[in-house]
Design a protein around this motif. Structure first.
Motif, PDB file in Angstrom:
ATOM      1  N   GLN A   1       0.814  -1.194   0.000  1.00 18.63           N
ATOM      2  CA  GLN A   1       0.000   0.000   0.000  1.00 18.63           C
ATOM      3  C   GLN A   1       0.859   1.260   0.000  1.00 18.63           C
ATOM      4  OE1 GLN A   1      -2.542  -0.460   3.369  1.00 18.63           O
ATOM      5  NE2 GLN A   1      -4.033  -1.692   2.272  1.00 18.63           N
ATOM      6  N   SER A  65     -16.374   5.567   5.998  1.00 18.12           N
ATOM      7  CA  SER A  65     -16.216   4.245   5.370  1.00 18.12           C
ATOM      8  C   SER A  65     -16.521   3.131   6.360  1.00 18.12           C
ATOM      9  CB  SER A  65     -14.793   4.074   4.830  1.00 18.12           C
ATOM     10  OG  SER A  65     -14.523   4.976   3.813  1.00 18.12           O
ATOM     11  N   MET A  90     -11.538  -4.297   5.441  1.00 19.13           N
ATOM     12  CA  MET A  90     -10.593  -4.023   4.368  1.00 19.13           C
ATOM     13  C   MET A  90     -11.163  -3.009   3.381  1.00 19.13           C
ATOM     14  SD  MET A  90      -7.593  -4.650   3.745  1.00 19.13           S
ATOM     15  CE  MET A  90      -6.778  -6.173   3.972  1.00 19.13           C
ATOM     16  N   SER A  91     -12.458  -3.073   3.102  1.00 12.70           N
ATOM     17  CA  SER A  91     -13.082  -2.089   2.210  1.00 12.70           C
ATOM     18  C   SER A  91     -13.035  -0.686   2.820  1.00 12.70           C
ATOM     19  CB  SER A  91     -14.530  -2.478   1.927  1.00 12.70           C
ATOM     20  OG  SER A  91     -14.590  -3.692   1.226  1.00 12.70           O
ATOM     21  N   ARG A  93     -10.817   0.401   4.995  1.00  8.36           N
ATOM     22  CA  ARG A  93      -9.421   0.843   4.963  1.00  8.36           C
ATOM     23  C   ARG A  93      -9.016   1.283   3.563  1.00  8.36           C
ATOM     24  NH1 ARG A  93      -6.824  -3.947   8.695  1.00  8.36           N
ATOM     25  NH2 ARG A  93      -7.441  -3.063  10.700  1.00  8.36           N
ATOM     26  N   THR A  94      -9.508   0.571   2.556  1.00 12.12           N
ATOM     27  CA  THR A  94      -9.215   0.950   1.174  1.00 12.12           C
ATOM     28  C   THR A  94      -9.803   2.319   0.855  1.00 12.12           C
ATOM     29  OG1 THR A  94      -9.158  -1.369   0.522  1.00 12.12           O
ATOM     30  CG2 THR A  94      -9.466   0.253  -1.231  1.00 12.12           C
ATOM     31  N   LEU A  97      -7.553   4.888   2.390  1.00  5.53           N
ATOM     32  CA  LEU A  97      -6.302   5.015   1.641  1.00  5.53           C
ATOM     33  C   LEU A  97      -6.520   5.803   0.346  1.00  5.53           C
ATOM     34  CD1 LEU A  97      -3.289   4.272   1.255  1.00  5.53           C
ATOM     35  CD2 LEU A  97      -4.101   2.284  -0.011  1.00  5.53           C
ATOM     36  N   ILE A  98      -7.593   5.518  -0.352  1.00  2.00           N
ATOM     37  CA  ILE A  98      -7.883   6.234  -1.595  1.00  2.00           C
ATOM     38  C   ILE A  98      -8.109   7.722  -1.314  1.00  2.00           C
ATOM     39  CG2 ILE A  98      -9.592   6.493  -3.437  1.00  2.00           C
ATOM     40  CD1 ILE A  98      -9.780   3.405  -3.428  1.00  2.00           C
TER      41      ILE A  98
END
Length: 122
Positions: A1, A65, A90-91, A93-94, A97-98
């Protein structure tokens, strides 16, 4: 990442800023005085403000999120109670991050000049 973050946030802005024409009058300015610090007070304020805005944006998007993907739960102790919580977490966290990648990219383009507005010489 982290590699993804570096590739997406550093390379395209670096290339774009490299292609931007330089300031024609930069050599006409004299050097700064020896006593003057390299980082001035308003620069410290700008750096702290940039960090605060990036942090606040990332935290807000992370909480949104988590609420969206983890059935309204924000704390890890509550999320652990969910069945199949790993993909949901995980979604979230993604998404965080985005948002960090995009806000960092926007910040890099708004930092083109220290004394001209963002829209100057677009």
């Amino acid at each position: 990442q982290i590699l993804f973050l570096i590739l997406v946030t550093d390379l395209p802005p670096s290339i774009a800023l490299r292609m931007e024409p330089g300031d024609k009058f930069i050599l006409e300015e004299g050097p700064r005085p020896k006593e003057e610090p390299v980082v001035l007070g308003w620069m410290w304020f700008s750096m702290i403000l940039n960090g605060a805005v990036l942090s606040a944006t990332s935290i807000v998007v992370c909480v949104i999120s988590l609420m969206l993907y983890c059935d309204g739960r924000v704390f890890l102790s509550d999320i652990d109670q969910l069945e199949g919580f790993q993909p949901k977490l995980m979604s979230a966290r993604t998404g965080a991050l985005i948002s960090l990648v995009w806000t960092e990219s926007v910040r890099s383009y708004t930092s083109r000049s220290l004394n001209k507005p963002v829209w100057h010489d677009l």
